[in-house]
Design a protein around this motif. Sequence first.
Motif, PDB file in Angstrom:
ATOM      1  N   PHE A 159       0.666  -1.338  -0.040  1.00 41.83           N
ATOM      2  CA  PHE A 159      -0.129  -0.128  -0.104  1.00 41.83           C
ATOM      3  C   PHE A 159       0.961   1.238  -0.021  1.00 41.83           C
ATOM      4  N   THR A 160       2.186   1.179  -0.501  1.00 42.55           N
ATOM      5  CA  THR A 160       2.968   2.426  -0.418  1.00 42.55           C
ATOM      6  C   THR A 160       2.646   3.101  -1.708  1.00 42.55           C
ATOM      7  N   ARG A 161       2.539   4.223  -1.886  1.00 38.28           N
ATOM      8  CA  ARG A 161       2.371   5.178  -2.835  1.00 38.28           C
ATOM      9  C   ARG A 161       3.830   5.420  -3.519  1.00 38.28           C
ATOM     10  N   ARG A 162       3.822   5.191  -4.781  1.00 36.75           N
ATOM     11  CA  ARG A 162       4.858   5.494  -5.733  1.00 36.75           C
ATOM     12  C   ARG A 162       4.671   5.959  -7.154  1.00 36.75           C
ATOM     13  N   GLU A 163       5.494   6.702  -7.897  1.00 29.02           N
ATOM     14  CA  GLU A 163       5.256   7.390  -8.779  1.00 29.02           C
ATOM     15  C   GLU A 163       5.508   6.397  -9.932  1.00 29.02           C
ATOM     16  N   SER A 164       6.517   5.238  -9.834  1.00 24.81           N
ATOM     17  CA  SER A 164       6.705   4.265 -10.957  1.00 24.81           C
ATOM     18  C   SER A 164       6.493   2.931 -10.065  1.00 24.81           C
ATOM     19  N   LEU A 165       5.575   1.947 -10.689  1.00 25.53           N
ATOM     20  CA  LEU A 165       5.233   0.661 -10.101  1.00 25.53           C
ATOM     21  C   LEU A 165       5.222  -0.294 -11.273  1.00 25.53           C
ATOM     22  N   LEU A 166       5.464  -1.590 -10.807  1.00 25.78           N
ATOM     23  CA  LEU A 166       5.808  -2.691 -11.799  1.00 25.78           C
ATOM     24  C   LEU A 166       4.163  -3.193 -12.040  1.00 25.78           C
ATOM     25  N   ARG A 167       3.936  -3.627 -13.091  1.00 22.76           N
ATOM     26  CA  ARG A 167       2.286  -4.179 -13.401  1.00 22.76           C
ATOM     27  C   ARG A 167       2.689  -5.702 -13.615  1.00 22.76           C
ATOM     28  N   CYS A 168       1.556  -6.304 -13.087  1.00 19.84           N
ATOM     29  CA  CYS A 168       1.344  -7.722 -13.187  1.00 19.84           C
ATOM     30  C   CYS A 168       1.131  -8.041 -14.647  1.00 19.84           C
ATOM     31  N   SER A 169       1.855  -8.770 -15.420  1.00 25.53           N
ATOM     32  CA  SER A 169       1.944  -9.036 -16.839  1.00 25.53           C
ATOM     33  C   SER A 169       0.832 -10.009 -17.176  1.00 25.53           C
ATOM     34  N   GLN A 170       0.107 -10.378 -15.843  1.00 25.13           N
ATOM     35  CA  GLN A 170      -0.789 -11.489 -16.597  1.00 25.13           C
ATOM     36  C   GLN A 170      -2.246 -11.040 -16.528  1.00 25.13           C
ATOM     37  N   CYS A 171      -2.680 -10.205 -15.352  1.00 19.01           N
ATOM     38  CA  CYS A 171      -3.867  -9.393 -15.223  1.00 19.01           C
ATOM     39  C   CYS A 171      -3.796  -7.900 -15.599  1.00 19.01           C
ATOM     40  N   LYS A 172      -2.680  -7.209 -15.780  1.00 17.49           N
ATOM     41  CA  LYS A 172      -2.289  -5.975 -16.275  1.00 17.49           C
ATOM     42  C   LYS A 172      -3.309  -5.145 -14.987  1.00 17.49           C
ATOM     43  N   THR A 173      -3.591  -5.386 -14.182  1.00 16.93           N
ATOM     44  CA  THR A 173      -4.289  -4.807 -12.977  1.00 16.93           C
ATOM     45  C   THR A 173      -3.584  -4.463 -11.761  1.00 16.93           C
ATOM     46  N   ALA A 174      -2.886  -5.394 -11.247  1.00 18.11           N
ATOM     47  CA  ALA A 174      -2.090  -5.447  -9.971  1.00 18.11           C
ATOM     48  C   ALA A 174      -0.770  -4.522 -10.404  1.00 18.11           C
ATOM     49  N   HIS A 175      -0.499  -3.846  -9.477  1.00 15.64           N
ATOM     50  CA  HIS A 175       0.925  -2.989  -9.723  1.00 15.64           C
ATOM     51  C   HIS A 175       1.604  -2.967  -8.031  1.00 15.64           C
TER      52      HIS A 175
END
Length: 435
Positions: free
Chosen positions: A53-69
């Motif tokens: 739950f940390t706020r960040r300007e740049s996050l990695l995206r789940c390559s499968q669902c493309k929703t979770a970061h």
Amino acid sequence: MMAPILERFVSPGKGNGLRATGRIRKGELVISAEPLACCVSNRLAKEVCHHCFTRRESLLRCSQCKTAHYCNTACQKQAWSGHKRECKCLQSLLPRLPTDSVRLAARLIFALLSPSKSSSEELYTLEEHESHLTSMPEKKKQGLSQLASMLELYLQQEVPDLLQEMGSALPPSCQEPLSLIAKGDQGQESLNAYELCCTTRRLSLLNHDCRPNCVMVFEGTKLELRAVRDIDPEDELTISYIETLSLTEDRQRQLEEQYHFTCHCQRCDSRDKDGLMLSGEEGKWRLLKEALPRLEGLKAESNWEMLLESSRHLLSSVGGEIPEENLYKLRITDMALDASVHLGRWEEAMSYGVTTLPAYRQCYPDPHPVHGIQLMRVGKLQHYLENIEDALDTFKQAYGIVKFTHGEDHPLTTELTMKMKECHSEMDHHSSSRR
């Protein structure tokens, strides 16, 4: 485990509750618990790590669902056990997204279908949670029925035999998706910290009071319950289910609609603060009240220029005839502050922020996270604009609240400590440069 200073009891007129068995000091951590289920709102999906739950300007995206970061691969790996089943459901809906409520309900079901780590330690089970379906208005019930249908569709990929699996794993009162959603939803329509709390079994025992003796805050993924007043043995522990900066009539309406009870706390019975919040000439503040829905619409659309212009005009039209403590003037001043910050108009933002502080101080007599964060926000504006002495004073006031509501070790408290040190350092530097 449940802290030994607490016990479950039947609270008169309220049902189950929690009370103290020993003295609890102001600021003391009473309970720390992981929610049974939680999720990041779609609105913040690209801004907040779905694990910590940390706020960040740049996050990695789940390559499968493309929703979770996620912050990084470490957060992604740690989240996988909880995200694995959800990931398949999200993939099945692409490019559509389920609503926040559907995702939260699905995560709750996944948690309930998994072996409980501490079910024997719980004072309160989900089965005991009231669904309020029988007393719920038909329109609300229809909305929850639609939500239940959406939930079944969402879970089809991962739990094709949802009703059968729920029937074999859950107690009778939780086997119907509609009943389960009603229990978890508690009649709420939006995600917030308190809705996530409803999925934490131990904290579900806490009853409401419009002037509570405890508050709940997140530290990472954990929910922490802290006392904001000294609590004596046999006193009931309470939290507020809603934002308390509102009139008695509005608070009671919201509690009736969302939680299906009428509040008879001391603040409601005495209508404490209503006179302050409605101070000033009624003809003037009614103009502000009637303008609020339009301003809230501009804020929802992120139309900051128009929001600031409209707020400015309204505030100047009432001038000093309406005190700053008037609820409607305070809300519009807060919106002007938000708009000024988004537009980078720092001097104006600071002016609006400073104006709100006396009202916040009167409306929140006990330490409250909202008051602490407002002070911190104003302090940062003062610091940025090099009003160092004012900033230090504001940060000190914020620290005096946050140390009780969040605790000495919370990241917010640590940040405040650093800000105060920066102010001291800058003041020392300015003082030595004058010599």
